[in-house]
Design a protein around this motif. Structure first.
Motif, PDB file in Angstrom:
ATOM      1  N   ASN A  14       1.852  -1.604   2.864  1.00 22.52           N
ATOM      2  CA  ASN A  14       2.381  -2.773   2.102  1.00 22.52           C
ATOM      3  C   ASN A  14       2.538  -3.979   2.892  1.00 22.52           C
ATOM      4  O   ASN A  14       2.374  -5.188   2.297  1.00 22.52           O
ATOM      5  CB  ASN A  14       3.954  -2.387   1.556  1.00 22.52           C
ATOM      6  CG  ASN A  14       3.697  -1.372   0.469  1.00 22.52           C
ATOM      7  OD1 ASN A  14       3.424  -0.210   0.863  1.00 22.52           O
ATOM      8  ND2 ASN A  14       4.274  -1.558  -0.908  1.00 22.52           N
ATOM      9  N   SER A  38       5.034 -10.282   5.296  1.00 19.88           N
ATOM     10  CA  SER A  38       3.618  -9.901   4.946  1.00 19.88           C
ATOM     11  C   SER A  38       3.943  -8.597   3.755  1.00 19.88           C
ATOM     12  O   SER A  38       3.077  -8.423   3.087  1.00 19.88           O
ATOM     13  CB  SER A  38       2.558  -9.566   5.865  1.00 19.88           C
ATOM     14  OG  SER A  38       2.653  -8.386   6.302  1.00 19.88           O
ATOM     15  N   THR A  39       5.064  -8.180   3.860  1.00 21.03           N
ATOM     16  CA  THR A  39       5.314  -6.980   2.905  1.00 21.03           C
ATOM     17  C   THR A  39       5.343  -7.274   1.546  1.00 21.03           C
ATOM     18  O   THR A  39       6.238  -8.460   0.977  1.00 21.03           O
ATOM     19  CB  THR A  39       6.428  -6.185   3.386  1.00 21.03           C
ATOM     20  OG1 THR A  39       6.244  -5.650   4.773  1.00 21.03           O
ATOM     21  CG2 THR A  39       6.782  -4.813   2.336  1.00 21.03           C
ATOM     22  N   LYS A  40       4.644  -6.697   0.655  1.00 19.52           N
ATOM     23  CA  LYS A  40       4.557  -6.877  -0.893  1.00 19.52           C
ATOM     24  C   LYS A  40       4.898  -5.557  -1.641  1.00 19.52           C
ATOM     25  O   LYS A  40       4.404  -4.490  -1.160  1.00 19.52           O
ATOM     26  CB  LYS A  40       3.279  -7.450  -1.438  1.00 19.52           C
ATOM     27  CG  LYS A  40       2.776  -8.970  -0.889  1.00 19.52           C
ATOM     28  CD  LYS A  40       1.852  -9.294  -1.581  1.00 19.52           C
ATOM     29  CE  LYS A  40       1.655 -10.947  -1.336  1.00 19.52           C
ATOM     30  NZ  LYS A  40       0.250 -11.216  -0.791  1.00 19.52           N
ATOM     31  N   GLU A  45      -2.670 -15.468   4.880  1.00 21.74           N
ATOM     32  CA  GLU A  45      -2.459 -15.354   3.422  1.00 21.74           C
ATOM     33  C   GLU A  45      -3.590 -16.073   2.810  1.00 21.74           C
ATOM     34  O   GLU A  45      -4.375 -15.801   1.771  1.00 21.74           O
ATOM     35  CB  GLU A  45      -1.025 -15.646   2.954  1.00 21.74           C
ATOM     36  CG  GLU A  45      -0.741 -15.119   1.439  1.00 21.74           C
ATOM     37  CD  GLU A  45      -0.704 -13.541   1.430  1.00 21.74           C
ATOM     38  OE1 GLU A  45      -0.324 -13.067   0.424  1.00 21.74           O
ATOM     39  OE2 GLU A  45      -0.768 -12.919   2.329  1.00 21.74           O
ATOM     40  N   ALA A  99       1.949  -8.400  -7.277  1.00 22.14           N
ATOM     41  CA  ALA A  99       3.138  -8.021  -6.440  1.00 22.14           C
ATOM     42  C   ALA A  99       4.010  -8.988  -6.049  1.00 22.14           C
ATOM     43  O   ALA A  99       3.370 -10.288  -5.749  1.00 22.14           O
ATOM     44  CB  ALA A  99       2.388  -6.953  -5.414  1.00 22.14           C
ATOM     45  N   ARG A 100       5.244  -8.484  -5.752  1.00 24.48           N
ATOM     46  CA  ARG A 100       6.111  -9.558  -5.212  1.00 24.48           C
ATOM     47  C   ARG A 100       6.167  -9.372  -3.722  1.00 24.48           C
ATOM     48  O   ARG A 100       6.627  -8.396  -3.391  1.00 24.48           O
ATOM     49  CB  ARG A 100       7.227  -9.699  -6.140  1.00 24.48           C
ATOM     50  CG  ARG A 100       8.164  -8.480  -5.840  1.00 24.48           C
ATOM     51  CD  ARG A 100       9.462  -8.277  -6.831  1.00 24.48           C
ATOM     52  NE  ARG A 100       9.909  -7.236  -6.678  1.00 24.48           N
ATOM     53  CZ  ARG A 100      10.929  -6.708  -5.793  1.00 24.48           C
ATOM     54  NH1 ARG A 100      11.398  -7.538  -4.980  1.00 24.48           N
ATOM     55  NH2 ARG A 100      11.215  -5.653  -5.786  1.00 24.48           N
ATOM     56  N   PRO A 101       6.354 -10.587  -3.155  1.00 22.15           N
ATOM     57  CA  PRO A 101       6.636 -10.496  -1.628  1.00 22.15           C
ATOM     58  C   PRO A 101       8.082 -10.091  -1.384  1.00 22.15           C
ATOM     59  O   PRO A 101       9.060 -10.259  -2.188  1.00 22.15           O
ATOM     60  CB  PRO A 101       6.354 -11.871  -1.046  1.00 22.15           C
ATOM     61  CG  PRO A 101       6.572 -12.712  -2.322  1.00 22.15           C
ATOM     62  CD  PRO A 101       6.280 -11.979  -3.400  1.00 22.15           C
TER      63      PRO A 101
END
Lengths: 358, 294
Positions: free
Chosen positions: B45, B150-152, B287, B178-180
């Motif tokens: 993730n 950086s996790t989503k 990103e 996906a939401r951060p």
């Protein structure tokens, strides 16, 4: 000044998702973007270095183009680079030396380096690698083990060097015989972790070295700090002892260990005849002299300059180091010198000074 | 690595001096350069890799799993593995517990992981220290920070209220939706307006104490002469718990004085924000780069 410098890697090795970006870069052909142009970054520099090697071949004349494989044409000039596993020659007339191996009567390189040829002996000198001791080298080492009548010394080579009890100056003069009590108190002279500078006295058949410190030039090191660089960056010169501007002495060990210390009052070359008078137990002392702040700052600055030269694979010598040091004075805080961009600037300045010197 | 007594005493005197002189001439507040990249593991993730200039390297992967909230007390699991050391090594377990307790004590992180009244995400943070010359705490902390940035997490499409009837959460198919996990201040104007819900991961900064001086990001040699190690956490723009001393392999351990403590505070206040901003910048760049790939 920034508290931390963070760079994003330009090359991704074995990267899973990095593959994407790498591919893109290769296709886009913007490798030149990498302004550090680090010779050792294989993935990006691949195409560049290939071309360079071909250029080298071409320099040696067109006639060699065909016989590179059969008679290793350009290689005989001793300037050509080979990589591990590369065919050097199919000719059986050559004797195979270090850095080569043979298979089906052909000679291959086992290291990355340049081909050297002495009469019929063919060997490959590695570009980098561990230090290989040579008799007469002035090296710096660290004691790793105290053993039976000898110390083991790490000099950055394949194996630890030996320093025999009989090859050091003992307190009370050079002509004193070694007694059993000396053997029992070897740790009083040198113990594990101690740094010393010494000369390679002899080589054993397996490549190991035997050191000696029988001169006041050699012995235990105090009043400073050690910087390590690859041994390939140090060239053998007439002297390895330098007095640098700013009250700093430098011992440039051939094995890539560099000792920076406060300038001592005694001239670097002490005549051997005064040895008896000066060699008390204090030559094995662990206490530093009083060192003032500016000397300490200079030592740290020189250390950073040396690291900057090593970062760009620039060989370290007196001219270049002093040039780098002078260029570094533009930065009020020597802490700025740890950043990659600044290191590159210093290395470039050092090279420029070296060229104009010649 | 073993140093000679003369080297250690030279180093100690230099570091004790006022102002101190570090062996690489850094300021007390200056970290060594690092090389950072986020999102290196496509199956995780969130992930990051940081290389230190002394050859240290650390990789962190974050994975999320849906669990019933009642089944677990800790929503964040941190597992540190240090290459070359056994799994039960005390250094690895100390690091695991430091990060696990710090992250679990963050209420807003727990809030963010909550899906419905019955279900939550559980985060598994796997840390691999590939090599380290100095104490890995600082390196690991920076890498975890970047990985969490950086996790989503996938977007929930089913109802958030399942208190009456248990309902298995359903997520949006599109990963782009996906939401951060964290709020990234993408532009300058965004970073200025901090809402209450704003959350960035905690940073844990390791410092070494020598005499009356204290240094951030100590090198191996500095750790040897330090009287003790000290770490302070920085989160959401201020110093936060934990603040602890840590054994960093010093040869002559001693306590610390209150002057040192206040110096430590001011060091963290000076550089905490800058470090987190720099890492955020790395994430934003990565990103941008990955979105322009497609």
């Amino acid at each position: 000044m920034p508290v931390i410098a963070i760079s994003r890697p330009e090359t991704v090795y074995g990267g899973v998702s990095g593959g994407n970006r790498k591919l893109k870069r290769a296709n886009g052909g913007d490798e030149e973007d990498v302004d550090g142009v680090d010779e050792l970054e294989y993935e990006d520099a691949d195409s560049g270095s290939d071309a360079e090697m071909r250029d080298l071949d071409d320099d040696d004349g067109d006639a060699n183009d065909n016989d590179k494989r059969s008679g290793f044409g350009s290689s005989t000039k001793g300037s050509s680079l080979v990589t591990p596993g590369e065919l050097i020659t199919e000719d059986t007339m050559w004797m195979r030396g270090h850095g080569t191996f043979s298979q089906d009567e052909k000679t291959f390189s086992s290291v990355a380096g340049t081909i050297t040829r002495v009469n019929k002996l063919l060997s490959v000198t590695p570009l980098r690698g561990r230090y290989q001791p040579v008799i007469g080298d002035h090296v710096i080492g660290r004691i790793t083990e105290v053993g039976n009548k000898r110390w083991k010394v790490d000099i950055g080579g394949n194996q630890d060097a030996a320093l025999l009890l009989g090859s050091v100056n003992l307190p009370g003069g050079v002509l004193r015989r070694k007694s059993e009590s000396d053997e029992l108190q070897m740790r009083q002279f040198l113990k594990e972790g101690d740094l010393l500078n010494a000369e390679v006295q002899a080589l054993f058949s397996d490549g190991g070295a035997s050191l000696h410190t029988r001169s006041l030039r050699y012995g235990k090191l105090r009043n400073g700090m050690l910087v390590q660089v690859p041994s390939s960056l140090i060239i053998r010169l007439r002297t390895q002892l330098y007095r640098l501007p700013g009250g700093v002495d430098m011992i440039l060990g051939i094995n890539g260990y560099i000792w920076l210390s406060k300038s001592s009052k005694v001239a670097a070359d002490v005549s051997i005849t005064r040895l008896e008078e000066t060699s008390g137990l204090e030559i094995y002392s662990d206490t530093n002299e009083e060192i003032n702040t500016s000397t300490r700052e200079n030592i740290a600055r020189y250390a950073n300059c040396i690291r900057a030269l090593a970062f760009k694979e620039v060989g370290v010598n007196e001219t270049r180091l002093i040039a780098a040091y002078e260029a570094s004075l533009a930065y009020a805080s020597a802490g700025d010198l740890i950043e990659d961009e600044v290191k590159a600037i210093l290395a470039a300045e050092a090279l420029a000074a070296d060229r104009s010197d010649e | 690595m073993k140093y000679s007594p003369a080297e250690l005493s030279y180093l100690k005197e230099s570091l004790k001096a006022s102002p101190p002189i570090r062996p690489d001439a850094r300021l007390e507040t200056q970290l060594r350069p690092i090389e950072a990249i986020s999102n290196i593991l496509p199956t995780a993730n969130g992930s990051a890799r940081i290389r230190a200039s002394d050859g240290g390297e650390c990789i962190v992967g974050v994975k999320a799993k849906v669990v019933p909230t009642s089944s677990t007390s800790e929503l964040i699991n941190v597992d540190v593995e240090i290459s070359g050391l056994k799994e039960n090594n005390s250094l690895a377990s100390t690091l695991s517990s430091i990060f696990q307790s710090t992250l679990n004590s963050s209420q807003s992180l727990r809030q963010r992981l909550k899906l419905t009244s019955r279900f939550s995400f559980k985060l598994f943070i796997d840390v691999l220290v590939l090599s380290n010359q100095s104490h890995p705490l600082g390196l690991v902390s920076l890498t975890i920070y970047l990985a969490l940035l950086s996790t989503k997490l996938p977007l929930l499409t089913s109802s958030t209220d399942d208190s009456k009837a248990e309902e298995v959460p359903v997520f949006h198919d599109d990963w782009d939706q996906a939401r951060p996990l964290c709020d990234i201040p993408v532009t300058q104007s965004d970073s200025s307006k901090k809402s209450d819900s704003h959350w960035t991961p905690p940073l844990i900064l390791l410092m070494a104490v020598v005499g009356e001086n204290i240094f951030i990001d100590p090198t191996n040699a500095e750790e040897q002469v330090a009287s003790t190690g000290l770490f302070i956490s920085w989160s959401n723009g201020s110093i936060s718990a934990p603040l602890r001393t840590l054994d960093i392999g010093s040869t002559d351990p001693q306590g610390i004085s209150s002057t040192v403590l206040s110096k430590a505070y001011s060091i963290v206040e000076q550089c905490g924000q800058e470090i987190s901003d720099s890492l955020t910048a790395v994430y934003v760049q990565d990103e941008d780069a990955s979105s322009s790939d497609f």
